[in-house]
Design a protein around this motif. Structure first.
Motif, PDB file in Angstrom:
ATOM      1  N   ALA A 489      -8.140  11.530   0.491  1.00 42.94           N
ATOM      2  CA  ALA A 489      -8.130  10.412   1.025  1.00 42.94           C
ATOM      3  C   ALA A 489      -7.203   9.453   0.456  1.00 42.94           C
ATOM      4  CB  ALA A 489      -9.601   9.624   0.994  1.00 42.94           C
ATOM      5  N   LEU A 490      -6.858   8.420   1.244  1.00 41.19           N
ATOM      6  CA  LEU A 490      -5.834   7.198   0.696  1.00 41.19           C
ATOM      7  C   LEU A 490      -6.621   6.449  -0.041  1.00 41.19           C
ATOM      8  CD1 LEU A 490      -2.793   6.288   0.932  1.00 41.19           C
ATOM      9  CD2 LEU A 490      -3.502   4.711   2.610  1.00 41.19           C
ATOM     10  N   SER A 491      -5.927   6.328  -1.192  1.00 38.06           N
ATOM     11  CA  SER A 491      -6.644   5.153  -2.200  1.00 38.06           C
ATOM     12  C   SER A 491      -6.159   3.928  -2.279  1.00 38.06           C
ATOM     13  CB  SER A 491      -5.892   5.574  -3.767  1.00 38.06           C
ATOM     14  OG  SER A 491      -4.513   5.366  -3.676  1.00 38.06           O
ATOM     15  N   GLY A 492      -6.846   2.842  -2.622  1.00 36.67           N
ATOM     16  CA  GLY A 492      -6.725   1.580  -2.627  1.00 36.67           C
ATOM     17  C   GLY A 492      -5.193   1.146  -3.173  1.00 36.67           C
ATOM     18  N   HIS A 493      -4.693   1.497  -4.195  1.00 35.27           N
ATOM     19  CA  HIS A 493      -3.485   1.452  -4.449  1.00 35.27           C
ATOM     20  C   HIS A 493      -2.421   1.863  -3.665  1.00 35.27           C
ATOM     21  CE1 HIS A 493      -4.896   4.549  -7.051  1.00 35.27           C
ATOM     22  NE2 HIS A 493      -4.214   5.199  -6.893  1.00 35.27           N
ATOM     23  N   GLY A 494      -2.852   3.264  -3.013  1.00 33.40           N
ATOM     24  CA  GLY A 494      -2.005   3.552  -1.856  1.00 33.40           C
ATOM     25  C   GLY A 494      -1.687   2.700  -0.583  1.00 33.40           C
ATOM     26  N   ARG A 495      -2.972   2.275  -0.277  1.00 35.38           N
ATOM     27  CA  ARG A 495      -3.043   1.301   0.693  1.00 35.38           C
ATOM     28  C   ARG A 495      -2.108   0.021   0.491  1.00 35.38           C
ATOM     29  NH1 ARG A 495      -6.909   2.146   4.436  1.00 35.38           N
ATOM     30  NH2 ARG A 495      -8.350   3.650   4.040  1.00 35.38           N
ATOM     31  N   ALA A 496      -1.961  -0.499  -0.750  1.00 38.20           N
ATOM     32  CA  ALA A 496      -1.380  -1.709  -1.202  1.00 38.20           C
ATOM     33  C   ALA A 496       0.119  -1.160  -1.381  1.00 38.20           C
ATOM     34  CB  ALA A 496      -1.824  -2.152  -2.761  1.00 38.20           C
ATOM     35  N   LEU A 497       0.558  -0.145  -1.726  1.00 36.66           N
ATOM     36  CA  LEU A 497       1.751   0.439  -1.634  1.00 36.66           C
ATOM     37  C   LEU A 497       2.524   0.416  -0.245  1.00 36.66           C
ATOM     38  CD1 LEU A 497       4.063   1.522  -3.480  1.00 36.66           C
ATOM     39  CD2 LEU A 497       3.466   3.868  -2.995  1.00 36.66           C
ATOM     40  N   LEU A 498       1.525   0.618   0.829  1.00 37.42           N
ATOM     41  CA  LEU A 498       2.139   0.718   2.216  1.00 37.42           C
ATOM     42  C   LEU A 498       1.930  -0.549   2.791  1.00 37.42           C
ATOM     43  CD1 LEU A 498       0.426   4.181   3.403  1.00 37.42           C
ATOM     44  CD2 LEU A 498       2.739   3.790   2.897  1.00 37.42           C
TER      45      LEU A 498
END
Length: 863
Positions: A489-498
């Motif tokens: 699953a996409l992580s919170g910091h992954g969402r922030a990066l995108l």
């Protein structure tokens, strides 16, 4: 174009569009801006070129492409209701009917079709690409129509087909073909004809109905095939090939051009929900992977600290060096190649450019090490996300059968950034803490970008769905290894990066993301938009802000570095977390890493202690270091090991004679000479305390150490040489530039200027002009060429325009000899120059009068 009339050409259709519609076209098809067209006629011409049309078709989603394919097999022009019938069939389909207006509007907005709903026309080049032919069947599986299939047939044979089908003969082939076409498009009569067909003939038709529509026949066909051929249900395509006419196939398909229309994108199926409302489990797992990723990159560059492997003549790492690197990282070769490529994309390593070229860390690596862990991770993740280099290709072969190596020159795939970003966006469209089924992600990507072969009729290429699917599959693996995702699953910091906000349960899937292009201190990359021209490019500031947001989101999830270890009696030390840098660097010299994970285990060995002594550490230094950084007492076996190695260290001295051994203990030298293992060193005694060897000092040093001794190297003055690590750095290097997937997306400023220039140029080329009273405009001006007038008439017309404030049309030749036509509003005439507002360039400019070929007044004042 008169109001209410249908445009006759694509240029007329574009001329009727507003500025916002032209801006949307240029944003969706940026290749039309290279260079900026002079007018709308040039824009229409360029929009119809094969290269531009192919690029536009390749970026359509599956249903929009299906609409274009259906229009290619429809009459030209075709009304909207005909296109709808081809996609919904006789039974109708409400979902297709609801989705078709969007598809038509997309095709019209991108200038692939033009005309009103009563006369839809596919751009000629697109029709050529999508229309069926004997060498390139249509993606719909339909063959040529009756008129095309009978084009080379003798008139007598056509009349025979009419008679066999129960139709009356005609006086000419044109009416005969029309009668046969009318039969095949008449549902009632076609039903009656097929009811009389033998069952075996219907079986033959069933095999051809959904394509390919061509079949081979022998010189003496079977009775069912002969029955179909006699009645025109199969028409000859060559001496040994027959084809199913398009009209017959559409009847058998119940009017549908495609077997399965796909009006809606496939849904992303959740694979597993990791606890409702508990995305922290995903974030924790991803943070652990992020920490492991930092450790892997640091270990890689530490291993190459004094100079990495050599660069092959063809570029890249050799297979042997990649295996050695994988062993050093305790990973498999694909994983090692991934970390090498990530470090390279981030600008942390490069080739040194020396004669004996080798890979080594760059000066940026030293700066990167000083950053907090979360910021270091954000830079790595951003470099991976925007790089066109594709580590998953390592170990494969290129089109010429050559092996693809890590850091080699052939790993760039322009679609990689787009695919990576789109895959992560699809993961982000699910509720937090929910992983996606990989097959559903791949299916969605295939719908958004169908096979390139389906567009061009070829076998696909780098942009084909196979390549995109492989990159997408690698993205899921690489994102997990890098810590962008956790547990799928996409992580919170992954969402922030995108910059993707968290999706609520049941939220719709993410729309096409925006593109990105940025040049920073640690990486340069481009991420193109998944949608054709959707969104605007990310600026450097926006991309940097995304990295900062990702680092801030990740930082609380990472453990704080510790400044202690736990020494154990079995000569190991356990680090209960990530160590502070000075402690980690010193411990890496004194001990060897035995295992990694949440807690790293170091083991002290005679070799590791000797390594610390070679680096200039004394026994007292090592005792003090361990006592200061251990939360447990220093075990007695470890103290004994350090003291024993220190007592023996340097007792033997190695120097350059070719090489020699000297020792004050003659008995020890006797022991070495008597040892069979020393025979390879070819030692002989020169003096009671000196042995000479026919080998170099470093080989002699390693040989005696392998025999269990602890010799030390010495200088020409007899001093012990301290073996310190000599850091090797490349000169300043820029990270690898991404390979562009076509022209860059234009920004709003460029789009606005381009639209104004195209409008002005179109006005200059199409505006109605009136000739001067005394001398008519030359024919060249009437035909769209440069106007011609005498110098006196030119000056008089320009001066009159200044007084009246009106606009005029001029021909102008610049200093390089390039001719152009412009619409200007003169402001001042003096000194042989005219100052005017140029509608073409949208600015005030000054023109030498002697370079103006002629002038003409406009029929309608534009001032």
């Amino acid at each position: 174009m008169p109001e209410g009339s249908s445009p006759r050409t694509l240029a007329e259709a574009l001329r009727a569009r507003g500025d916002q519609e032209l801006t949307a076209l240029l944003r969706a098809r940026p290749d039309l801006l290279s260079p900026v067209p002079g007018d709308l006629t040039q824009l229409a011409t360029r929009a119809g070129t094969r290269a531009s049309v192919v690029r536009a078709l390749e970026r359509l989603d599956r249903f929009t492409l299906q609409a274009a394919e259906a229009l290619a097999v429809a009459p030209d022009p075709a009304p909207y209701r005909t296109l709808l019938a081809l996609l919904t069939g006789d039974d109708g389909d409400e979902t297709v009917a609801a989705a078709l207006p969007r598809a038509v509007e997309t095709l019209r907005a991108q200038a692939l079709i033009w005309g009103g709903d009563d006369r839809l026309r596919l751009v000629r080049t697109a029709r050529e690409l999508l229309t069926p032919s004997p060498t390139r069947p249509s993606p719909t599986g339909l063959g040529p129509g009756v008129a095309e299939a009978t084009a080379g047939m003798s008139p007598g044979r056509v009349q025979e087909i009419l008679a066999a089908a129960g139709l009356g003969t005609t006086h000419d082939p044109v009416s005969a073909v029309a009668a046969l076409t009318a039969l095949f498009t008449d549902r009632r009569r076609m039903g009656a004809l097929l009811d009389s067909a033998p069952p075996e003939a219907l079986t033959v038709l069933d095999r051809l109905v959904w394509g390919p529509p061509y079949g081979e026949v022998t010189a003496s066909p079977t009775p069912p095939v002969r029955w179909l051929r006699d009645r025109g249900l199969l028409l000859p395509a060559s001496a040994r090939t027959v084809v199913l006419p398009r009209e017959v196939a559409l009847y058998l398909r119940a009017g549908r051009a495609h077997r399965v229309p796909e009006p809606l994108p496939p849904e992303i199926t959740p694979a597993a929900a990791i606890g409702a409302g508990r995305p922290q489990l995903v974030d924790s797992a991803a943070a652990g992977q992020a920490l492991a990723a930092l450790s892997a990159v640091e270990e890689l560059l530490r291993d190459w600290h004094e100079g990495g492997p050599p660069v092959m003549r063809s570029g890249g790492l050799s297979v042997r060096d990649l295996k050695r690197t994988a062993a050093a990282l305790d990973a498999d070769e694909p994983t090692a190649a991934f970390w090498v490529e990530v470090a390279y994309a981030a600008g942390l390593l490069a080739s040194d450019g020396e004669v004996d070229e080798r890979y080594a860390p760059t000066p940026v690596y030293d700066e990167w090490l000083t950053l907090p862990a979360a910021e270091r991770w954000a830079l790595l993740a951003d470099a991976w996300l925007t790089a066109t280099r594709t580590p998953g290709l390592v170990g494969g072969q290129d089109a010429k059968g050559r092996a693809l190596s890590a850091l080699g020159p052939d790993l760039d795939r322009p679609a990689a950034p787009e695919v990576r970003r789109r895959v992560l966006e699809l993961l982000g469209s699910l509720p937090e803490g929910t992983a996606a089924d990989p097959e559903s992600v791949l299916g969605r990507l295939r719908w958004e970008r169908p096979l390139r072969g389906a567009v061009t009729g070829g076998a696909g290429g780098e942009g084909s769905v196979d390549s995109r699917s492989r990159i997408a599959a690698w993205t899921l693996i690489e994102a997990e290894a890098l810590g962008v995702t956790g547990r799928g699953a996409l992580s919170g910091h992954g969402r922030a990066l995108l910059s993707v906000p968290a999706a609520a349960p049941g939220a719709a899937t993410a729309e096409s993301g925006t593109g990105a292009y940025v040049t920073g201190a640690y990486g340069t990359g481009a991420a193109t938009a998944p949608g054709a021209g959707t969104g605007a490019p990310l600026t450097t500031v926006e991309r940097a802000a995304a990295q900062i947001a990702a680092a801030r989101t990740l930082a609380p999830l990472l453990p704080e570095p510790v400044d202690h270890v736990l020494l154990q009696a079995d000569l190991t030390a356990v680090a209960p977390g990530p160590l502070r840098r000075p402690l980690a660097e010193t411990l890496a010299v004194v001990a060897d890493v035995e295992s990694k994970g949440g807690a790293t285990v170091y083991r002290f060995t005679p070799g590791s202690v000797r390594r610390a002594l070679d680096a200039g550490r004394s026994a007292s230094d090592l005792h003090a270091f361990l006592a200061a950084h251990s939360r447990t007492p220093v075990p007695q076996p470890l103290s004994y090991l350090i003291d024993d190695m220190a007592r023996r260290h340097g007792h033997l001295r190695i120097g350059a004679a070719s090489a020699y051994v000297r020792c004050d203990d003659e008995a020890l030298l006797d022991e070495i000479l008597a040892d069979r293992r020393s025979q390879g060193l070819r030692l002989r005694r020169l003096a009671p305390t000196v042995l000479a060897a026919q080998t170099d000092p470093s080989s002699l040093l390693e040989g005696l150490r392998s025999m269990g001794y602890a010799p030390a190297a010495e200088s020409a003055e007899g001093d012990v040489l301290i073996a310190r690590a000599h850091a090797r750095r490349t000169p300043p290097r820029t990270p690898p530039l991404p390979v562009a997937d076509g022209p860059p997306l234009p920004d709003a400023v460029l789009l606005g200027a381009a639209v104004r220039a195209i409008r002005a140029g179109d006005m200059a080329s199409t505006v109605e002009r009136k000739p001067a009273a005394e001398q008519p405009v030359q024919p060249s001006a009437q035909n769209g060429g440069l106007p011609r007038s005498t110098s006196a008439d030119t000056l008089a017309t320009v001066q009159a325009a200044v007084m009246t404030g009106s606009a005029i049309w001029i021909g102008y030749v610049n200093a390089e000899g390039a001719a152009s036509q412009r619409v200007i509003a003169p402001v001042r005439v003096e000194g042989g120059f005219v100052t005017a507002y140029d509608h073409t360039s949208d600015q005030v400019r000054t023109y030498p009068l002697h370079r103006i070929t002629g002038v003409a007044e406009l029929a309608d004042d534009l001032a």
